[in-house]
Motif scaffolding. Structure first.
Motif, PDB file in Angstrom:
ATOM      1  N   GLN A  48      -2.836   8.955   1.765  1.00 34.47           N
ATOM      2  CA  GLN A  48      -1.626   8.850   0.957  1.00 34.47           C
ATOM      3  C   GLN A  48      -0.884  10.177   0.926  1.00 34.47           C
ATOM      4  O   GLN A  48       0.347  10.201   0.940  1.00 34.47           O
ATOM      5  N   ALA A  49      -1.614  11.295   0.911  1.00 38.25           N
ATOM      6  CA  ALA A  49      -0.950  12.595   0.953  1.00 38.25           C
ATOM      7  C   ALA A  49      -0.320  12.843   2.323  1.00 38.25           C
ATOM      8  O   ALA A  49       0.766  13.428   2.419  1.00 38.25           O
ATOM      9  N   MET A  50      -0.981  12.387   3.382  1.00 43.09           N
ATOM     10  CA  MET A  50      -0.419  12.522   4.721  1.00 43.09           C
ATOM     11  C   MET A  50       0.897  11.758   4.827  1.00 43.09           C
ATOM     12  O   MET A  50       1.875  12.257   5.392  1.00 43.09           O
ATOM     13  N   ASP A 100     -10.654  -3.543 -11.809  1.00 43.35           N
ATOM     14  CA  ASP A 100     -10.502  -3.502 -10.354  1.00 43.35           C
ATOM     15  C   ASP A 100      -9.075  -3.054 -10.048  1.00 43.35           C
ATOM     16  O   ASP A 100      -8.110  -3.723 -10.432  1.00 43.35           O
ATOM     17  N   GLN A 101      -8.941  -1.922  -9.360  1.00 43.47           N
ATOM     18  CA  GLN A 101      -7.613  -1.368  -9.093  1.00 43.47           C
ATOM     19  C   GLN A 101      -7.040  -1.831  -7.750  1.00 43.47           C
ATOM     20  O   GLN A 101      -5.984  -1.351  -7.330  1.00 43.47           O
ATOM     21  N   ARG A 102      -7.698  -2.753  -7.057  1.00 48.12           N
ATOM     22  CA  ARG A 102      -7.217  -3.171  -5.744  1.00 48.12           C
ATOM     23  C   ARG A 102      -5.864  -3.867  -5.773  1.00 48.12           C
ATOM     24  O   ARG A 102      -5.040  -3.637  -4.865  1.00 48.12           O
ATOM     25  N   PRO A 103      -5.553  -4.710  -6.774  1.00 45.42           N
ATOM     26  CA  PRO A 103      -4.200  -5.280  -6.807  1.00 45.42           C
ATOM     27  C   PRO A 103      -3.110  -4.208  -6.913  1.00 45.42           C
ATOM     28  O   PRO A 103      -2.078  -4.296  -6.233  1.00 45.42           O
ATOM     29  N   ALA A 104      -3.337  -3.195  -7.746  1.00 43.88           N
ATOM     30  CA  ALA A 104      -2.366  -2.105  -7.860  1.00 43.88           C
ATOM     31  C   ALA A 104      -2.241  -1.362  -6.537  1.00 43.88           C
ATOM     32  O   ALA A 104      -1.133  -1.000  -6.110  1.00 43.88           O
ATOM     33  N   LEU A 105      -3.362  -1.147  -5.873  1.00 41.62           N
ATOM     34  CA  LEU A 105      -3.348  -0.484  -4.573  1.00 41.62           C
ATOM     35  C   LEU A 105      -2.479  -1.247  -3.574  1.00 41.62           C
ATOM     36  O   LEU A 105      -1.645  -0.651  -2.876  1.00 41.62           O
ATOM     37  N   ALA A 106      -2.661  -2.556  -3.496  1.00 44.34           N
ATOM     38  CA  ALA A 106      -1.913  -3.366  -2.530  1.00 44.34           C
ATOM     39  C   ALA A 106      -0.415  -3.296  -2.795  1.00 44.34           C
ATOM     40  O   ALA A 106       0.392  -3.171  -1.849  1.00 44.34           O
ATOM     41  N   VAL A 107      -0.009  -3.354  -4.050  1.00 44.31           N
ATOM     42  CA  VAL A 107       1.419  -3.298  -4.390  1.00 44.31           C
ATOM     43  C   VAL A 107       2.009  -1.944  -4.014  1.00 44.31           C
ATOM     44  O   VAL A 107       3.082  -1.855  -3.408  1.00 44.31           O
ATOM     45  N   LEU A 108       1.313  -0.869  -4.348  1.00 50.69           N
ATOM     46  CA  LEU A 108       1.842   0.474  -4.103  1.00 50.69           C
ATOM     47  C   LEU A 108       1.937   0.775  -2.614  1.00 50.69           C
ATOM     48  O   LEU A 108       2.941   1.327  -2.151  1.00 50.69           O
ATOM     49  N   VAL A 109       0.905   0.424  -1.863  1.00 47.93           N
ATOM     50  CA  VAL A 109       0.942   0.648  -0.421  1.00 47.93           C
ATOM     51  C   VAL A 109       2.048  -0.195   0.210  1.00 47.93           C
ATOM     52  O   VAL A 109       2.766   0.258   1.113  1.00 47.93           O
ATOM     53  N   VAL A 172      -7.133  16.616   5.550  1.00 45.49           N
ATOM     54  CA  VAL A 172      -6.684  15.501   6.387  1.00 45.49           C
ATOM     55  C   VAL A 172      -5.162  15.409   6.391  1.00 45.49           C
ATOM     56  O   VAL A 172      -4.516  15.263   7.438  1.00 45.49           O
ATOM     57  N   ALA A 173      -4.556  15.524   5.209  1.00 43.78           N
ATOM     58  CA  ALA A 173      -3.111  15.350   5.076  1.00 43.78           C
ATOM     59  C   ALA A 173      -2.331  16.403   5.843  1.00 43.78           C
ATOM     60  O   ALA A 173      -1.229  16.137   6.346  1.00 43.78           O
ATOM     61  N   SER A 174      -2.891  17.602   5.963  1.00 42.09           N
ATOM     62  CA  SER A 174      -2.147  18.695   6.586  1.00 42.09           C
ATOM     63  C   SER A 174      -1.823  18.440   8.054  1.00 42.09           C
ATOM     64  O   SER A 174      -0.897  19.041   8.599  1.00 42.09           O
ATOM     65  N   ILE A 200       0.271   4.975   9.065  1.00 41.69           N
ATOM     66  CA  ILE A 200      -0.500   5.849   8.183  1.00 41.69           C
ATOM     67  C   ILE A 200      -0.509   5.298   6.763  1.00 41.69           C
ATOM     68  O   ILE A 200      -1.538   5.303   6.073  1.00 41.69           O
ATOM     69  N   THR A 201       0.650   4.814   6.328  1.00 44.13           N
ATOM     70  CA  THR A 201       0.746   4.261   4.977  1.00 44.13           C
ATOM     71  C   THR A 201      -0.128   3.021   4.821  1.00 44.13           C
ATOM     72  O   THR A 201      -0.888   2.896   3.853  1.00 44.13           O
TER      73      THR A 201
END
Length: 231
Positions: A48-50, A100-109, A172-174, A200-201
């Motif tokens: 996500q930082a990359m 479970d934070q996976r639904p939030a993850l899917a929306v944000l990505v 990794v992000a750098s 990447i996203t």
């Protein structure tokens, strides 16, 4: 730019004095070679930082290539960075209430990937895509900072997971901006770099799915708890 080192040096001095007065018990390694789940945290944070740093480095050039002036391209980048503030602060508050934070993850990505995809297919609506991108990337950052807190069952475990996520993740992000720049040099255009940024996203979903699942690692996995101040 070098002036930014001054407050960091002051903080390092203060922490050094505090550390000299504190005894810290030596802990056993976290056993990451036999526990795979903690590695999902730096992998997600790094991707996500990359994605963010790739956009920070190259979106103005991409927008100028699409016909925007220098000032307009810079303003659009500023817009997406400003929009990130609200989700970066709100997502941790909301996601912490979920088991479970996976639904939030899917929306944000999905939002972040849609922002890059929109610049690729309809750059004329760049204002909209910068808003969408900012919401997705800001929320992804907030989630990445929250997950070590949720996955660590105890102060020592949280500290270890946060250190792992930030140190490995930023390393990794750098590499991201350089990789995207090489893609531009090789292809001679911005389609391949944008496709790479979308990839990447979306790749955040792979480690993020494991990191956002409900699990914890406790202080017992680290050895003894840190001791308090000496004396």
């Amino acid at each position: 730019l070098a002036a930014y080192a001054l407050p960091a040096a002051a903080a390092a001095f203060a922490w050094g004095r505090a550390g000299a007065r504190t005894r810290i018990a030596r802990a056993r390694p976290l056993g990451l070679r036999r526990v795979w789940r903690p590695w999902s945290l730096p992998a997600y944070f790094g991707l996500q930082a990359m994605s963010f740093y790739c956009g920070l480095a190259w979106l103005p050039s991409i927008l100028q290539h699409e016909g925007y002036g220098e000032a307009a391209a810079g303003s659009l980048l500023a817009l997406t960075n400003a929009v990130q503030l609200a989700p970066a602060l709100l997502v941790p508050v909301l996601a912490a209430r979920l088991r479970d934070q996976r639904p939030a993850l899917a929306v944000l990505v999905g939002l972040a990937a849609a922002g890059f995809a929109g610049v690729l297919v309809a750059p004329g609506a760049a204002v909209l895509w910068m808003l969408v991108l900012g919401l997705g990337q800001g929320g992804s950052l907030g989630l990445g900072l929250l997950l070590p807190v949720l996955r660590g069952a105890g102060a020592a475990a949280v500290a270890a997971l946060a250190a792992l996520s930030l140190s490995v993740g930023y390393l990794v992000a750098s590499a991201g901006p350089t990789i995207v720049g090489l893609a531009h040099d090789v292809s001679g255009g911005w389609t391949l770099p944008l496709l790479l940024m979308i990839g990447i996203t979306l790749a955040q979903l792979l480690p993020g799915w494991a990191a956002a699942r409900a699990w914890t690692i406790g202080d017992a996995d680290l050895g003894r708890r840190p001791e308090g101040p000496a004396g």
